[in-house]
Design an enzyme around this catalytic site. Structure first.
Site, PDB file in Angstrom:
ATOM      1  N   LYS A 137      55.365   9.119   6.466  1.00 54.84           N
ATOM      2  CA  LYS A 137      53.751   8.993   7.001  1.00 54.84           C
ATOM      3  C   LYS A 137      54.151   8.568   8.332  1.00 54.84           C
ATOM      4  O   LYS A 137      54.840   7.572   8.569  1.00 54.84           O
ATOM      5  CB  LYS A 137      53.054   8.518   5.981  1.00 54.84           C
ATOM      6  CG  LYS A 137      53.368   6.836   5.465  1.00 54.84           C
ATOM      7  CD  LYS A 137      53.792   5.753   6.309  1.00 54.84           C
ATOM      8  CE  LYS A 137      53.198   5.244   7.627  1.00 54.84           C
ATOM      9  NZ  LYS A 137      53.832   3.995   8.207  1.00 54.84           N
ATOM     10  N   TYR A 225      47.512   4.520   4.826  1.00 50.95           N
ATOM     11  CA  TYR A 225      47.352   4.030   3.545  1.00 50.95           C
ATOM     12  C   TYR A 225      46.027   3.627   2.991  1.00 50.95           C
ATOM     13  O   TYR A 225      45.497   3.952   2.025  1.00 50.95           O
ATOM     14  CB  TYR A 225      48.140   2.587   3.477  1.00 50.95           C
ATOM     15  CG  TYR A 225      49.814   2.794   3.562  1.00 50.95           C
ATOM     16  CD1 TYR A 225      50.194   3.415   2.494  1.00 50.95           C
ATOM     17  CD2 TYR A 225      50.398   2.569   4.694  1.00 50.95           C
ATOM     18  CE1 TYR A 225      51.807   3.415   2.521  1.00 50.95           C
ATOM     19  CE2 TYR A 225      51.630   2.685   4.810  1.00 50.95           C
ATOM     20  CZ  TYR A 225      52.362   3.354   3.738  1.00 50.95           C
ATOM     21  OH  TYR A 225      53.515   3.444   3.911  1.00 50.95           O
TER      22      TYR A 225
HETATM   23  P1  NDP Z   1      62.580   2.243  13.459  1.00 49.89           P
HETATM   24  O1  NDP Z   1      62.588   2.113  14.726  1.00 49.89           O
HETATM   25  O2  NDP Z   1      63.087   1.205  12.791  1.00 49.89           O
HETATM   26  O3  NDP Z   1      63.810   3.491  13.274  1.00 49.89           O
HETATM   27  C1  NDP Z   1      63.514   4.305  13.724  1.00 49.89           C
HETATM   28  C2  NDP Z   1      65.162   5.255  13.647  1.00 49.89           C
HETATM   29  O4  NDP Z   1      64.964   6.522  14.211  1.00 49.89           O
HETATM   30  C3  NDP Z   1      65.939   4.602  14.731  1.00 49.89           C
HETATM   31  O5  NDP Z   1      66.708   3.228  14.106  1.00 49.89           O
HETATM   32  C4  NDP Z   1      66.858   5.647  15.204  1.00 49.89           C
HETATM   33  O6  NDP Z   1      68.011   5.531  14.260  1.00 49.89           O
HETATM   34  C5  NDP Z   1      66.029   6.856  15.087  1.00 49.89           C
HETATM   35  N1  NDP Z   1      65.760   7.206  16.292  1.00 49.89           N
HETATM   36  C6  NDP Z   1      65.994   8.647  16.948  1.00 49.89           C
HETATM   37  N2  NDP Z   1      65.224   8.537  18.207  1.00 49.89           N
HETATM   38  C7  NDP Z   1      64.584   7.368  18.595  1.00 49.89           C
HETATM   39  C8  NDP Z   1      63.912   7.138  19.496  1.00 49.89           C
HETATM   40  N3  NDP Z   1      63.733   7.772  20.558  1.00 49.89           N
HETATM   41  N4  NDP Z   1      63.259   5.875  19.562  1.00 49.89           N
HETATM   42  C9  NDP Z   1      63.307   5.072  18.213  1.00 49.89           C
HETATM   43  N5  NDP Z   1      64.167   5.188  17.216  1.00 49.89           N
HETATM   44  C10 NDP Z   1      64.939   6.468  17.195  1.00 49.89           C
HETATM   45  O7  NDP Z   1      61.471   2.866  12.824  1.00 49.89           O
HETATM   46  P2  NDP Z   1      60.958   2.661  11.274  1.00 49.89           P
HETATM   47  O8  NDP Z   1      62.039   2.737  10.424  1.00 49.89           O
HETATM   48  O9  NDP Z   1      59.919   1.580  10.994  1.00 49.89           O
HETATM   49  O10 NDP Z   1      59.870   3.839  11.131  1.00 49.89           O
HETATM   50  C11 NDP Z   1      60.255   5.211  10.821  1.00 49.89           C
HETATM   51  C12 NDP Z   1      59.521   6.085   9.952  1.00 49.89           C
HETATM   52  O11 NDP Z   1      59.122   5.453   8.643  1.00 49.89           O
HETATM   53  C13 NDP Z   1      58.173   6.281  10.824  1.00 49.89           C
HETATM   54  O12 NDP Z   1      57.657   7.249  10.855  1.00 49.89           O
HETATM   55  C14 NDP Z   1      57.297   5.023  10.015  1.00 49.89           C
HETATM   56  O13 NDP Z   1      55.817   5.574  10.122  1.00 49.89           O
HETATM   57  C15 NDP Z   1      57.783   5.154   8.804  1.00 49.89           C
HETATM   58  N6  NDP Z   1      57.740   3.937   7.798  1.00 49.89           N
HETATM   59  C16 NDP Z   1      57.186   4.022   6.516  1.00 49.89           C
HETATM   60  C17 NDP Z   1      57.051   2.752   5.703  1.00 49.89           C
HETATM   61  C18 NDP Z   1      56.509   2.870   4.514  1.00 49.89           C
HETATM   62  O14 NDP Z   1      56.358   2.045   3.824  1.00 49.89           O
HETATM   63  N7  NDP Z   1      56.394   4.365   3.932  1.00 49.89           N
HETATM   64  C19 NDP Z   1      57.449   1.646   6.341  1.00 49.89           C
HETATM   65  C20 NDP Z   1      58.010   1.522   7.723  1.00 49.89           C
HETATM   66  C21 NDP Z   1      57.979   2.861   8.416  1.00 49.89           C
HETATM   67  P3  NDP Z   1      69.241   5.901  14.471  1.00 49.89           P
HETATM   68  O15 NDP Z   1      69.781   4.977  15.615  1.00 49.89           O
HETATM   69  O16 NDP Z   1      70.143   6.081  13.469  1.00 49.89           O
HETATM   70  O17 NDP Z   1      69.383   7.373  15.329  1.00 49.89           O
END
Ligand code: NDP
Length: 372
Positions: A137, A225
């Site tokens: 989401k 949510y």
């Molecule tokens: P993070 O910033 O922690 O992780 C995102 C990952 O995406 C990065 O670690 C990286 O992984 C990759 N990535 C690729 N391109 C980019 C960029 N330009 N900038 C940043 N990251 C990039 O985010 P979250 O894990 O917190 O969130 C990811 C998704 O999950 C979002 O859509 C968020 O809304 C959702 N979410 C859902 C939750 C829930 O409870 N259902 C809770 C938290 C988030 P790599 O280095 O491996 O390429």
């Protein structure tokens, strides 16, 4: 991974310290699930960030899923994950060679855990690679993109789910029952809010603060949510909305996205849901006032554990791993080639994004906006 090394790994990547506190298909034409024929769905995580860690941790206890693949733009991280989760190197992809996953029979599903603006592209690429998809989401940046994602998945004969972890959580299943079965009579009023305080001045590199990557502020991140809980407790779709942006207390930090936003959803049965989502203060609660009583939760919408009561007593339900439960429920359906129920399918994300679009429009115009 043993317990100690997993904990160390999670600490190293920061999970638990700054994790955010923080949802009518036709059957797929392809029967390509589970080439190993061992009753487990082979899952590839795409984007190895904070939430991917929570999902990977949940997968470790899964009965029906296995972490089989990784997609990452950070080679060192991908290598560390592959080692820790015993993912073979031929199942590790980057964003450039990701489409080659089409020929990998050891991957059944791609879970897209990327910044919001990347959801659409990677859902479409995964679908074109004939993989089922779960997308986090908010499903996309707007309703139009959601429609396109749904269409491509249908055309490719794959199923699309949205990562709505609360749809399987016992306390939320109970408030849904209390509302929809009118256990306390007709629900007239709901308050559902979620927010947290970001650390001033905040991380300037955080993608959530960049509109091009996030699509917006706390409404995109947390508001979904609040919208979801009101919809599934009432079992109705809102018909109109009014909304107001909150004060911007840190203009440098909140240069691109809202700091806070409040909104009121109006439902056809007469109920109103009032919500706020914020990066400026902590709030995590749900309240439903009905003709013959009330029910409420606080914490309500984060990872829990949830605490709740009704006008007749406490709500006590087992604490579960939300990610394990979500993955197992989705996998059981996909492994038997059944269609996903609409409440977790792409259509559900689309409904939410239509509401999000209307909330932003209402806040920008100051008008009551009809939701189609
Ligand atoms: P993070 O910033 O922690 O992780 C995102 C990952 O995406 C990065 O670690 C990286 O992984 C990759 N990535 C690729 N391109 C980019 C960029 N330009 N900038 C940043 N990251 C990039 O985010 P979250 O894990 O917190 O969130 C990811 C998704 O999950 C979002 O859509 C968020 O809304 C959702 N979410 C859902 C939750 C829930 O409870 N259902 C809770 C938290 C988030 P790599 O280095 O491996 O390429």
């Amino acid at each position: 991974m043993n317990h100690v090394s997993r904990r160390k790994f999670l600490q190293n990547i920061g999970l638990g310290s700054s994790l955010l506190s923080v949802s009518g298909l036709t059957l797929p034409s392809n029967n390509f699930i589970n080439s190993n024929n061992d009753q487990k769905l082979n899952v590839a995580l795409c984007g190895l960030g904070r939430y991917a860690n929570a999902v990977a941790y949940g997968l470790e206890s899964s009965n029906y899923c296995r972490l089989s693949g990784l997609v990452s733009g950070t080679p060192t991280k991908a290598a560390e994950w592959a080692k820790n989760y015993r993912v073979p190197s031929q199942n590790v992809y980057n964003y450039q060679n990701f489409d080659k996953i089409i020929s990998n029979k050891d991957i059944d599903l791609v879970y897209v855990l990327l910044p919001n603006a990347m959801h659409k592209e990677y859902v479409i690429r995964a679908a074109k690679a004939k993989k089922h998809v779960i997308v986090e989401k908010p499903m996309a940046l707007n309703a139009k993109d959601c429609e396109e994602m749904i269409k491509v998945c249908e055309d490719e004969g794959v199923q699309l789910a949205v990562g709505y972890r609360l749809h399987y959580e016992p306390t939320h299943l109970e408030i849904k029952r209390l509302g929809q079965e009118k256990v306390f009579g007709q629900v007239r009023y709901i308050e559902a809010s979620l927010g947290y305080k970001t650390d001033a001045p905040g991380d300037p590199n955080e993608w959530r603060m960049k509109k091009a990557l996030s699509g917006g502020g706390p409404l995109m991140n947390l508001g979904v949510y609040c919208i979801q809980s009101a919809r599934y407790v009432l079992g109705e779709e809102p018909i109109s909305v009014t909304a107001q942006f909150g004060p911007n207390t840190n203009k440098a930090y909140f240069a691109e996205v809202e700091a806070s936003i409040s909104w009121q959803l109006y439902f056809p049965g007469g109920a109103v849901c009032s919500s706020v989502s914020s990066y400026n203060f902590a709030i995590d609660r749900f309240y439903a006032g009905a003709d013959k009583g009330f029910f409420e939760l606080s914490p309500a919408l984060s990872y829990g554990p949830f605490k709740g009561r009704t006008s007749t007593g406490e709500l006590n339900f087992p604490v579960i791993n939300q990610q394990t439960q979500q993955m197992d429920e989705i996998a059981r359906i996909l492994l038997t080639n059944q269609p996903l129920p609409t409440h977790i399918a792409g259509q559900e994300g689309l409904k939410d994004m239509r509401i999000v679009d209307a909330i932003y429009k209402a806040a920008k115009t100051g008008k009551k906006i009809l939701i189609r």
